[in-house]
Motif scaffolding. Structure first.
Motif, PDB file in Angstrom:
ATOM      1  N   ASP A  58       7.020  -7.055   7.947  1.00 46.49           N
ATOM      2  CA  ASP A  58       7.495  -8.324   7.406  1.00 46.49           C
ATOM      3  C   ASP A  58       8.942  -8.189   6.918  1.00 46.49           C
ATOM      4  O   ASP A  58       9.189  -7.826   5.776  1.00 46.49           O
ATOM      5  CB  ASP A  58       6.553  -8.721   6.261  1.00 46.49           C
ATOM      6  CG  ASP A  58       6.769 -10.149   5.811  1.00 46.49           C
ATOM      7  OD1 ASP A  58       7.727 -10.795   6.293  1.00 46.49           O
ATOM      8  OD2 ASP A  58       5.975 -10.627   4.975  1.00 46.49           O
ATOM      9  N   ASP A  66       1.890   2.429   6.401  1.00 43.86           N
ATOM     10  CA  ASP A  66       1.214   1.273   6.982  1.00 43.86           C
ATOM     11  C   ASP A  66       0.275   1.687   8.117  1.00 43.86           C
ATOM     12  O   ASP A  66       0.230   1.045   9.166  1.00 43.86           O
ATOM     13  CB  ASP A  66       2.263   0.246   7.480  1.00 43.86           C
ATOM     14  CG  ASP A  66       1.634  -1.118   7.756  1.00 43.86           C
ATOM     15  OD1 ASP A  66       0.513  -1.367   7.268  1.00 43.86           O
ATOM     16  OD2 ASP A  66       2.266  -1.917   8.469  1.00 43.86           O
ATOM     17  N   ALA A  90      13.930 -11.759   3.220  1.00 47.25           N
ATOM     18  CA  ALA A  90      12.873 -11.203   2.364  1.00 47.25           C
ATOM     19  C   ALA A  90      12.118 -10.105   3.102  1.00 47.25           C
ATOM     20  O   ALA A  90      12.014 -10.119   4.327  1.00 47.25           O
ATOM     21  CB  ALA A  90      11.915 -12.303   1.946  1.00 47.25           C
ATOM     22  N   ASP A 106       8.515  -7.557   2.748  1.00 47.79           N
ATOM     23  CA  ASP A 106       7.258  -7.284   2.055  1.00 47.79           C
ATOM     24  C   ASP A 106       6.679  -6.001   2.647  1.00 47.79           C
ATOM     25  O   ASP A 106       6.175  -5.997   3.764  1.00 47.79           O
ATOM     26  CB  ASP A 106       6.301  -8.469   2.220  1.00 47.79           C
ATOM     27  CG  ASP A 106       5.122  -8.391   1.256  1.00 47.79           C
ATOM     28  OD1 ASP A 106       4.967  -7.342   0.580  1.00 47.79           O
ATOM     29  OD2 ASP A 106       4.360  -9.363   1.192  1.00 47.79           O
ATOM     30  N   ARG A 152       1.282   0.335  -6.945  1.00 46.35           N
ATOM     31  CA  ARG A 152       1.756  -0.839  -6.197  1.00 46.35           C
ATOM     32  C   ARG A 152       1.120  -0.836  -4.810  1.00 46.35           C
ATOM     33  O   ARG A 152       1.203   0.143  -4.089  1.00 46.35           O
ATOM     34  CB  ARG A 152       3.277  -0.793  -6.008  1.00 46.35           C
ATOM     35  CG  ARG A 152       4.092  -0.949  -7.293  1.00 46.35           C
ATOM     36  CD  ARG A 152       5.582  -0.887  -6.943  1.00 46.35           C
ATOM     37  NE  ARG A 152       6.423  -0.809  -8.127  1.00 46.35           N
ATOM     38  CZ  ARG A 152       7.254  -1.782  -8.526  1.00 46.35           C
ATOM     39  NH1 ARG A 152       7.341  -2.909  -7.839  1.00 46.35           N
ATOM     40  NH2 ARG A 152       8.001  -1.614  -9.595  1.00 46.35           N
ATOM     41  N   SER A 163       2.045  -3.299  -2.700  1.00 47.69           N
ATOM     42  CA  SER A 163       3.096  -3.853  -1.846  1.00 47.69           C
ATOM     43  C   SER A 163       4.389  -3.876  -2.639  1.00 47.69           C
ATOM     44  O   SER A 163       4.392  -3.726  -3.866  1.00 47.69           O
ATOM     45  CB  SER A 163       2.741  -5.263  -1.368  1.00 47.69           C
ATOM     46  OG  SER A 163       2.783  -6.166  -2.463  1.00 47.69           O
ATOM     47  N   ARG A 172       7.799  -6.315  -2.755  1.00 45.65           N
ATOM     48  CA  ARG A 172       8.608  -7.439  -2.276  1.00 45.65           C
ATOM     49  C   ARG A 172      10.057  -7.177  -2.643  1.00 45.65           C
ATOM     50  O   ARG A 172      10.357  -6.789  -3.772  1.00 45.65           O
ATOM     51  CB  ARG A 172       8.139  -8.741  -2.915  1.00 45.65           C
ATOM     52  CG  ARG A 172       6.774  -9.169  -2.428  1.00 45.65           C
ATOM     53  CD  ARG A 172       6.264 -10.379  -3.199  1.00 45.65           C
ATOM     54  NE  ARG A 172       4.856 -10.628  -2.913  1.00 45.65           N
ATOM     55  CZ  ARG A 172       4.428 -11.302  -1.841  1.00 45.65           C
ATOM     56  NH1 ARG A 172       5.292 -11.824  -0.993  1.00 45.65           N
ATOM     57  NH2 ARG A 172       3.136 -11.461  -1.637  1.00 45.65           N
TER      58      ARG A 172
END
Ligand code: MN
Length: 323
Positions: free
Chosen positions: A163, A175, A198, A200, A237, A239, A241
Motif C-alpha cells: 500500500d 509481509d 500515504a 500503510d 505495532r 501496522s 501509517r
C-alpha cells in the motif's frame, strides 16, 4: 567493514526492548575513524538506552563520499555482518576463501560464528569513487554463536509491493515474504521505496521496529523523519501509517526483542569481558581461530598487513539489565 575507532569502548547491551512506548528519535553519532580514510560514518546502533532492535546490534551508514576503501583483514565473532551497498563496488575476501564483489542491491551476509576474518577494498584501487552503504551487525543467539563461520551472497532478493510502497526483503520476513539469507532469530530487514502519498506497512506486533530514512522524508506519528537519526517505533505495532510528500527511501529493521545480555567491543560480540579479552589476544597472536585471508600478506603490496586490535579499555565492564 571494521569498527575503525582507535579506542573503542565496551558497549553493554542489556536484553529486551526499550521501555518507553511511542516514536523515539536517536541521533546518529559521527564516529572518528582512525588512519587516513576520510569516510564519514554515522552510527545509530548501539546507543546507550537503545543497544539493540531485535538482534540488530550495530548500524553504520557511510558516505556518500568520493573515497577509496581499504580495510585490511580484521576479525569478527558472535555476529553476522550485513553489507548493503547503495553506491560503489567493494571486493570482499575472507578466511573461508570467499573473494567476491559486493554491489548495490545484492546482499552479503557473513556469519562470524566463533571466528572469521575478512578484508574490504575498493575494486578500482586507490582512485577515489563514490561509495555509500550500510553495514549492520546481527547478534547471534547462544545456540548459534559458536558455529562454524559462513559467507552468503544473494543477488536475487524478493520484492514485495504494498500500500504505497515497494520493499526489497533483505533479511528475515516482511509481509509473509522471506529472504533466502540464513538468520538465527526472528527478524526483518527491508529497504522500502515509497510515495509520494500515504503508506500503510504491515508489521509483526511481536517485533520491535526501527526506521532509518536514506533519501527524502517521511512523516510518522506526526514527526518528520529525514536522513540521519534512527526512529525507534517500539513493540506491539501491527501496522505503520506514514506519508511522504516527495517520496522516500528507507530501511525498516525489526525483530523479536533480544533476550540475551551482550558485551560488544571492537569487532566482537560476546557475553563477558573475559571472552572479549581472549578473542582479542587470539587475534593478536595470529591464532587459527580467525584464519587467514588469501590475497594479503608479504607479497600483496598495498594489501599487505592486517588491522591490529586496539587496546582493551582499562575499566572492566559486565552486562547490565536494560532499565
Ligand atoms: Mn568487518
Amino acid at each position: 567493514m571494521t569498527n575503525l575507532e582507535p579506542n573503542p569502548v565496551e558497549n553493554l547491551c542489556p536484553a529486551g526492548p526499550a521501555a518507553e512506548a511511542g516514536l523515539q528519535l536517536w541521533p546518529a553519532r559521527k564516529v572518528p575513524l582512525g588512519g587516513v580514510r576520510a569516510m564519514t560514518v554515522e552510527r545509530t546502533l548501539p546507543q546507550r538506552g537503545l543497544p539493540t532492535i531485535g538482534a540488530w546490534c550495530f548500524l553504520d551508514h557511510f558516505g556518500p563520499d568520493e573515497v577509496s576503501m581499504r580495510v585490511l583483514p580484521h576479525p569478527h565473532m558472535g555476529l553476522q555482518t550485513v553489507t548493503w551497498p547503495l553506491a560503489g563496488t567493494i571486493r570482499h575476501r575472507d578466511s573461508l576463501g570467499s573473494n567476491v564483489l559486493v554491489r548495490p542491491a545484492e546482499l552479503n551476509i557473513m556469519t562470524a560464528g566463533h571466528g572469521i576474518s575478512h578484508s574490504e577494498f575498493s575494486e578500482h584501487g586507490p582512485a577515489p569513487e563514490l561509495l555509500r552503504g550500510l553495514q549492520f551487525w546481527i547478534a547471534l543467539p547462544e545456540e548459534a554463536r559458536h558455529q562454524e563461520p559462513r559467507f552468503e551472497q544473494h543477488t536475487d532478493l524478493p520484492q514485495v509491493a504494498g500500500d504505497g510502497y515497494t520493499a526489497t526483503v533483505i533479511i528475515g520476513t516482511f509481509d509473509g515474504t522471506a529472504s533466502p539469507a540464513t538468520v538465527h532469530s526472528d527478524l526483518v530487514g527491508a529497504e522500502l521505496t515509497a510515495g509520494p502519498g500515504a503508506i500503510d506497512l504491515p508489521l509483526d506486533p511481536e517485533f520491535e521496529h526501527g526506521l532509518l530514512v536514506l533519501d527524502g522524508a517521511l512523516t510518522v506519528d506526526g514527526q518528520l523523519l529525514e536522513p540521519g537519526p534512527l526512529a525507534y517505533l517500539g513493540e506491539g505495532r501491527s501496522s505503520l501509517r506514514a506519508a511522504t510528500d516527495d517520496g522516500a527511501r528507507f530501511m525498516l529493521l525489526g525483530g523479536r526483542p533480544f533476550r540475551e545480555d551482550l558485551v560488544m567491543w571492537w569487532n566482537f560480540v560476546g557475553r563477558s569481558h573475559e571472552e572479549i579479552d581472549r578473542a582479542r589476544s587470539e587475534w593478536e597472536a595470529g591464532a587459527a581461530r580467525f584464519g587467514e585471508v588469501a590475497g594479503h600478506g608479504p607479497d600483496a603490496g598495498d594489501r599487505a598487513g592486517r588491522i591490529p586490535a586496539p587496546p582493551l579499555p582499562q575499566v572492566r565492564l559486565t552486562p547490565r539489565k536494560r532499565t
